[in-house]
Design a protein around this motif. Structure first.
Motif, short mmCIF file in Angstrom:
data_model
loop_
_atom_site.label_atom_id
_atom_site.label_comp_id
_atom_site.label_asym_id
_atom_site.label_seq_id
_atom_site.Cartn_x
_atom_site.Cartn_y
_atom_site.Cartn_z
N UNK A 257 10.43 58.04 10.42
CA UNK A 257 10.73 58.84 11.64
C UNK A 257 12.03 58.46 12.13
N UNK A 258 12.11 57.25 12.29
CA UNK A 258 13.65 56.76 12.87
C UNK A 258 14.61 57.05 11.81
N UNK A 259 14.24 56.81 10.68
CA UNK A 259 15.24 56.83 9.61
C UNK A 259 15.84 58.12 9.40
N UNK A 260 14.98 59.47 9.61
CA UNK A 260 15.25 60.86 9.70
C UNK A 260 16.32 60.76 10.73
N UNK A 261 15.95 60.54 11.92
CA UNK A 261 16.81 60.67 13.16
C UNK A 261 18.30 60.07 12.75
N UNK A 262 18.15 58.66 12.38
CA UNK A 262 19.49 58.05 12.08
C UNK A 262 20.26 58.90 11.13
N UNK A 263 19.53 59.10 9.99
CA UNK A 263 20.15 60.06 8.85
C UNK A 263 21.05 61.17 9.66
N UNK A 264 20.43 62.01 10.61
CA UNK A 264 21.05 63.20 11.08
C UNK A 264 22.35 62.59 11.74
N UNK A 265 22.27 61.67 12.18
CA UNK A 265 23.61 61.11 12.93
C UNK A 265 24.63 60.57 11.78
N UNK A 266 23.98 59.73 10.99
CA UNK A 266 25.04 59.04 10.31
C UNK A 266 25.27 59.58 8.86
N UNK A 267 24.50 60.70 8.31
CA UNK A 267 24.74 61.28 7.21
C UNK A 267 24.72 60.41 6.01
N UNK A 268 25.99 60.47 5.03
CA UNK A 268 26.07 59.84 4.10
C UNK A 268 26.10 58.35 4.14
N UNK A 269 26.52 58.05 5.23
CA UNK A 269 26.66 56.49 5.45
C UNK A 269 25.39 55.65 5.42
N UNK A 270 24.22 56.37 5.65
CA UNK A 270 22.94 55.71 5.64
C UNK A 270 22.04 56.24 4.39
N UNK A 271 21.52 55.23 3.74
CA UNK A 271 20.56 55.30 2.73
C UNK A 271 19.46 54.49 2.78
N UNK A 272 18.37 55.06 2.19
CA UNK A 272 17.21 54.29 2.12
C UNK A 272 17.22 53.39 0.82
N UNK A 273 16.44 52.06 1.19
CA UNK A 273 16.55 50.97 -0.08
C UNK A 273 15.21 50.73 -0.37
N UNK A 274 14.73 51.49 -1.09
CA UNK A 274 13.06 51.10 -1.32
C UNK A 274 12.99 49.94 -2.69
N UNK A 275 11.69 49.66 -2.86
CA UNK A 275 11.68 48.69 -3.98
C UNK A 275 12.21 49.17 -5.25
#
Length: 281
Positions: A257-275
């Motif tokens: 949930x927090x990731x999706x909020x941050x993504x809305x602000x940071x756009x392409x600068x933020x990416x998820x890093x799964x296993x």
């Protein structure tokens, strides 16, 4: 630098052969060195490393971000497989670590037997230290910004001596490549903005190529709630935009949930890093 997520709460959709757990372990290959940052809570990161082409035996140094089980208990399996690397932790008092809420209490601390299993392999750091050329551990973390709301459930000690965790067991790993910094946050209990600020204060007149790790923006993990309000999470993202950061890779305790909020602000600068994910920086 090549970064590989060896363990996280989630995995790439096409890598069902990889194990997952609520934990963190990241491998970095840079400047001819092999670095392990955190080790999850089991041997899962070792098993995944083999499937991902990461040679645990060749790791030159292992760094533990803080003394919660989901970042450090897997180190016993690392010691079984690697005979040369030092394991670096922040020096701190010997205590217990507990998660508490609504009368529910669980031990979330390090298995203390790990600290004596192979004592000669353990190095305890209490000041900024260059553990390998251009690879630094920082222990003096700034407090310019508020710490995460989710910290309110975390305590040290036991019984009557139980008190809020101040996270004097947390450290920051910074790798200084020729074209910028890579900052490893672990869980960022000290606050991801404080860690970013600390890195740049110690390496002025440079930029951050990547921030990687958990940001501890989850509230209660069981419910994947956010720690704080939507506005507070957005403000963290807006503050990140004010720093010279190219990319941020996160997962684990950030919470979706927090990731999706941050993504809305940071756009392409933020990416998820799964296993299973690897990136070249």
């Amino acid at each position: 630098m090549i970064l590989t997520s060896l363990i996280d709460n989630t995995r790439l959709n096409n890598r069902t052969d990889l194990e997952i757990e609520r934990g963190l372990s990241i491998h970095a290959s840079t400047m001819g060195k092999s670095i392990l940052f955190d080790a999850g809570s089991s041997r899962a990161f070792c098993d995944n490393a083999r499937l991902l082409g990461v040679d645990i035996k060749s790791v030159d140094a292992a760094v533990i971000s803080h003394r919660h089980h989901d970042h450090c208990n897997g180190i016993t399996h690392f010691l079984d497989q690697n005979s040369k690397a030092q394991v670096y932790l922040r020096e701190c008092e010997d205590t217990n670590y507990t998660f508490k809420t609504l009368g529910f209490k669980i031990d979330v601390g390090i298995n203390k037997q790990l600290l004596t299993k192979d004592a000669s392999r353990m190095t305890f750091i209490n000041q900024m230290t260059e553990i390998l050329p251009n690879i630094f551990i920082i222990t003096d973390l700034g407090n310019k910004y508020e710490k995460p709301e989710g910290n309110k459930y975390l305590f040290t000690g036991s019984g009557e001596s139980c008190k809020s965790d101040t996270f004097d067991h947390e450290l920051l790993l910074v790798i200084n490549e020729h074209d910028g910094l890579i900052v490893f946050t672990g869980c960022a209990h000290s606050g991801v903005l404080n860690m970013i600020d600390t890195a740049l204060n110690n390496f002025p007149n440079t930029k951050i190529k990547a921030v990687i790790g958990g940001f501890h923006l989850v509230g209660l993990p069981l419910f994947n709630s956010i720690g704080g309000t939507k506005k507070q999470i957005e403000e963290i993202g807006e503050s990140m935009l004010n720093y010279p950061i190219d990319k941020l890779y996160t997962g684990h305790c950030t919470g979706m949930k927090a990731y999706n909020i941050l993504k809305g602000v940071l756009g392409e600068r933020l990416e998820y890093f799964p296993t299973g994910r690897s990136v070249s920086i």
